[in-house]
Scaffold this motif. Structure first.
Motif, PDB file in Angstrom:
ATOM      1  N   GLN A  20      31.719  46.873  33.608  1.00 40.10           N
ATOM      2  CA  GLN A  20      32.663  47.823  33.992  1.00 40.10           C
ATOM      3  C   GLN A  20      32.671  48.052  35.677  1.00 40.10           C
ATOM      4  OE1 GLN A  20      34.381  50.244  31.827  1.00 40.10           O
ATOM      5  NE2 GLN A  20      35.500  50.522  33.944  1.00 40.10           N
ATOM      6  N   LEU A  21      31.808  47.796  36.241  1.00 44.43           N
ATOM      7  CA  LEU A  21      31.694  47.832  37.877  1.00 44.43           C
ATOM      8  C   LEU A  21      32.446  46.866  38.250  1.00 44.43           C
ATOM      9  CD1 LEU A  21      30.948  48.788  40.628  1.00 44.43           C
ATOM     10  CD2 LEU A  21      28.709  47.489  40.411  1.00 44.43           C
ATOM     11  N   MET A  22      32.492  45.661  37.731  1.00 42.64           N
ATOM     12  CA  MET A  22      33.202  44.294  38.053  1.00 42.64           C
ATOM     13  C   MET A  22      34.613  44.488  37.705  1.00 42.64           C
ATOM     14  SD  MET A  22      31.225  42.319  39.437  1.00 42.64           S
ATOM     15  CE  MET A  22      32.243  40.960  39.774  1.00 42.64           C
ATOM     16  N   ALA A  23      34.884  45.357  36.800  1.00 41.96           N
ATOM     17  CA  ALA A  23      36.370  45.648  36.357  1.00 41.96           C
ATOM     18  C   ALA A  23      37.045  46.684  37.341  1.00 41.96           C
ATOM     19  CB  ALA A  23      36.441  46.066  35.033  1.00 41.96           C
ATOM     20  N   ASP A  24      36.176  47.730  37.474  1.00 38.26           N
ATOM     21  CA  ASP A  24      36.535  48.859  38.646  1.00 38.26           C
ATOM     22  C   ASP A  24      36.905  48.172  39.880  1.00 38.26           C
ATOM     23  OD1 ASP A  24      36.577  50.526  36.613  1.00 38.26           O
ATOM     24  OD2 ASP A  24      34.684  51.624  36.983  1.00 38.26           O
ATOM     25  N   MET A  25      35.890  47.245  40.227  1.00 33.69           N
ATOM     26  CA  MET A  25      36.024  46.787  41.656  1.00 33.69           C
ATOM     27  C   MET A  25      37.249  45.810  41.721  1.00 33.69           C
ATOM     28  SD  MET A  25      34.540  46.698  44.649  1.00 33.69           S
ATOM     29  CE  MET A  25      32.862  47.426  44.231  1.00 33.69           C
ATOM     30  N   GLY A  26      37.506  44.947  40.835  1.00 34.16           N
ATOM     31  CA  GLY A  26      38.645  44.291  40.502  1.00 34.16           C
ATOM     32  C   GLY A  26      39.911  45.181  40.847  1.00 34.16           C
ATOM     33  N   LYS A  27      40.117  46.069  40.217  1.00 34.29           N
ATOM     34  CA  LYS A  27      41.123  47.080  40.420  1.00 34.29           C
ATOM     35  C   LYS A  27      41.393  47.670  41.890  1.00 34.29           C
ATOM     36  CE  LYS A  27      41.005  48.932  35.644  1.00 34.29           C
ATOM     37  NZ  LYS A  27      40.670  49.835  34.750  1.00 34.29           N
ATOM     38  N   LEU A  28      40.362  47.994  42.497  1.00 34.70           N
ATOM     39  CA  LEU A  28      40.449  48.683  43.783  1.00 34.70           C
ATOM     40  C   LEU A  28      40.617  47.600  44.804  1.00 34.70           C
ATOM     41  CD1 LEU A  28      39.655  50.827  45.868  1.00 34.70           C
ATOM     42  CD2 LEU A  28      37.286  49.907  45.669  1.00 34.70           C
ATOM     43  N   MET A  29      40.166  46.296  44.520  1.00 30.73           N
ATOM     44  CA  MET A  29      40.476  45.060  45.386  1.00 30.73           C
ATOM     45  C   MET A  29      42.060  44.777  45.321  1.00 30.73           C
ATOM     46  SD  MET A  29      37.019  42.775  45.440  1.00 30.73           S
ATOM     47  CE  MET A  29      37.138  42.355  43.885  1.00 30.73           C
ATOM     48  N   ALA A  30      42.445  44.854  44.082  1.00 25.80           N
ATOM     49  CA  ALA A  30      43.899  44.506  44.012  1.00 25.80           C
ATOM     50  C   ALA A  30      44.825  45.460  44.544  1.00 25.80           C
ATOM     51  CB  ALA A  30      44.094  44.475  42.389  1.00 25.80           C
ATOM     52  N   GLU A  31      44.348  46.725  44.327  1.00 21.99           N
ATOM     53  CA  GLU A  31      45.268  47.812  44.981  1.00 21.99           C
ATOM     54  C   GLU A  31      44.991  47.614  46.748  1.00 21.99           C
ATOM     55  OE1 GLU A  31      44.399  52.238  45.973  1.00 21.99           O
ATOM     56  OE2 GLU A  31      43.682  51.865  43.939  1.00 21.99           O
ATOM     57  N   MET A  32      43.865  47.282  47.155  1.00 17.46           N
ATOM     58  CA  MET A  32      43.758  47.458  48.626  1.00 17.46           C
ATOM     59  C   MET A  32      44.459  46.051  49.206  1.00 17.46           C
ATOM     60  SD  MET A  32      39.950  49.097  48.996  1.00 17.46           S
ATOM     61  CE  MET A  32      39.687  48.868  50.751  1.00 17.46           C
ATOM     62  N   THR A  33      44.395  45.043  48.652  1.00 22.60           N
ATOM     63  CA  THR A  33      45.095  43.903  49.025  1.00 22.60           C
ATOM     64  C   THR A  33      46.559  43.892  49.085  1.00 22.60           C
ATOM     65  OG1 THR A  33      43.137  42.513  48.105  1.00 22.60           O
ATOM     66  CG2 THR A  33      45.262  41.373  48.486  1.00 22.60           C
ATOM     67  N   ALA A  34      46.944  44.624  48.071  1.00 22.20           N
ATOM     68  CA  ALA A  34      48.585  44.864  48.052  1.00 22.20           C
ATOM     69  C   ALA A  34      48.946  45.863  48.955  1.00 22.20           C
ATOM     70  CB  ALA A  34      48.781  45.398  46.563  1.00 22.20           C
ATOM     71  N   ALA A  35      47.941  46.747  49.240  1.00 17.63           N
ATOM     72  CA  ALA A  35      48.333  47.635  50.498  1.00 17.63           C
ATOM     73  C   ALA A  35      48.231  46.957  51.901  1.00 17.63           C
ATOM     74  CB  ALA A  35      47.414  49.020  50.398  1.00 17.63           C
ATOM     75  N   GLY A  36      47.581  46.003  51.712  1.00 14.49           N
ATOM     76  CA  GLY A  36      47.590  45.124  53.273  1.00 14.49           C
ATOM     77  C   GLY A  36      46.188  45.628  53.886  1.00 14.49           C
ATOM     78  N   SER A  37      45.382  46.421  53.286  1.00 13.92           N
ATOM     79  CA  SER A  37      44.051  46.909  53.757  1.00 13.92           C
ATOM     80  C   SER A  37      42.978  46.246  53.530  1.00 13.92           C
ATOM     81  CB  SER A  37      43.813  48.254  53.673  1.00 13.92           C
ATOM     82  OG  SER A  37      43.851  48.790  52.308  1.00 13.92           O
ATOM     83  N   LEU A  38      42.824  45.427  52.598  1.00 13.91           N
ATOM     84  CA  LEU A  38      41.636  44.343  52.302  1.00 13.91           C
ATOM     85  C   LEU A  38      42.316  42.848  52.702  1.00 13.91           C
ATOM     86  CD1 LEU A  38      38.890  43.784  51.342  1.00 13.91           C
ATOM     87  CD2 LEU A  38      39.896  43.902  48.835  1.00 13.91           C
ATOM     88  N   LEU A  39      41.735  42.293  53.527  1.00 18.92           N
ATOM     89  CA  LEU A  39      42.063  40.870  53.674  1.00 18.92           C
ATOM     90  C   LEU A  39      41.199  39.902  53.136  1.00 18.92           C
ATOM     91  CD1 LEU A  39      42.207  41.464  57.912  1.00 18.92           C
ATOM     92  CD2 LEU A  39      44.181  41.708  56.210  1.00 18.92           C
ATOM     93  N   ASP A  40      40.115  40.331  52.909  1.00 17.34           N
ATOM     94  CA  ASP A  40      39.112  39.201  52.320  1.00 17.34           C
ATOM     95  C   ASP A  40      38.071  39.824  51.982  1.00 17.34           C
ATOM     96  OD1 ASP A  40      38.387  36.551  51.323  1.00 17.34           O
ATOM     97  OD2 ASP A  40      37.225  36.081  53.285  1.00 17.34           O
ATOM     98  N   THR A  41      37.172  39.355  50.789  1.00 17.06           N
ATOM     99  CA  THR A  41      36.049  39.890  50.295  1.00 17.06           C
ATOM    100  C   THR A  41      35.402  38.878  49.421  1.00 17.06           C
ATOM    101  OG1 THR A  41      34.849  42.086  49.430  1.00 17.06           O
ATOM    102  CG2 THR A  41      37.027  41.162  48.437  1.00 17.06           C
ATOM    103  N   ALA A  42      33.682  38.821  49.429  1.00 19.61           N
ATOM    104  CA  ALA A  42      33.048  38.217  48.728  1.00 19.61           C
ATOM    105  C   ALA A  42      31.597  38.396  48.621  1.00 19.61           C
ATOM    106  CB  ALA A  42      33.139  36.944  49.182  1.00 19.61           C
ATOM    107  N   GLY A  43      31.108  38.475  47.613  1.00 22.15           N
ATOM    108  CA  GLY A  43      29.620  38.687  47.495  1.00 22.15           C
ATOM    109  C   GLY A  43      28.836  37.309  48.040  1.00 22.15           C
TER     110      GLY A  43
END
Length: 120
Positions: A20-43
């Motif tokens: 569930q956390l991975m799914a929620d994080m995926g949604k957030l990352m997709a939203e922030m990437t589309a908005a141009g505020s997330l340039l890169d991320t990784a564990g």
């Protein structure tokens, strides 16, 4: 401006992200990437698989992980695009909010020094 949000974790806690956390994080990352505020991320892989390279008095040495003296380690990062530190902190808080109340993590947020960064 670019900001680096470094996620600090206690890797010995045994805590692992749920599906569930991975799914929620995926949604957030997709939203922030589309908005141009997330340039890169990784564990990051565990420190047991890492190596430290140290320069001291002109001599380099290496130390294989895990690093026993370390309680908290950088477990991941997010490279953010934001207009201010306040906006970068708001974006970082969104990452932390997704984790809910079961996690003990913190993020260190620092502005990227564009004078030291390679020209894009």
């Amino acid at each position: 401006m670019r900001f680096l949000s470094m996620i600090r974790i206690n890797e010995n806690s045994g805590q692992r992200p749920s599906e569930q956390l991975m799914a929620d994080m995926g949604k957030l990352m997709a939203e922030m990437t589309a908005a141009g505020s997330l340039l890169d991320t990784a564990g990051l892989r565990p420190t047991a698989e890492g190596v430290r390279v140290r320069l001291s008095q002109g001599r380099q040495t290496t130390t294989d992980g895990p690093f026993a003296e370390t309680k908290e380690v950088i477990g991941g990062y997010a490279l953010l695009q934001a207009d201010s530190m306040e906006q970068a902190l708001a974006l970082t808080r969104r990452f932390l909010d997704v984790h809910g109340s079961d996690w003990e993590i913190e993020c260190e947020v620092r502005q990227v020094d564009e004078e030291c960064a390679p020209q894009r």
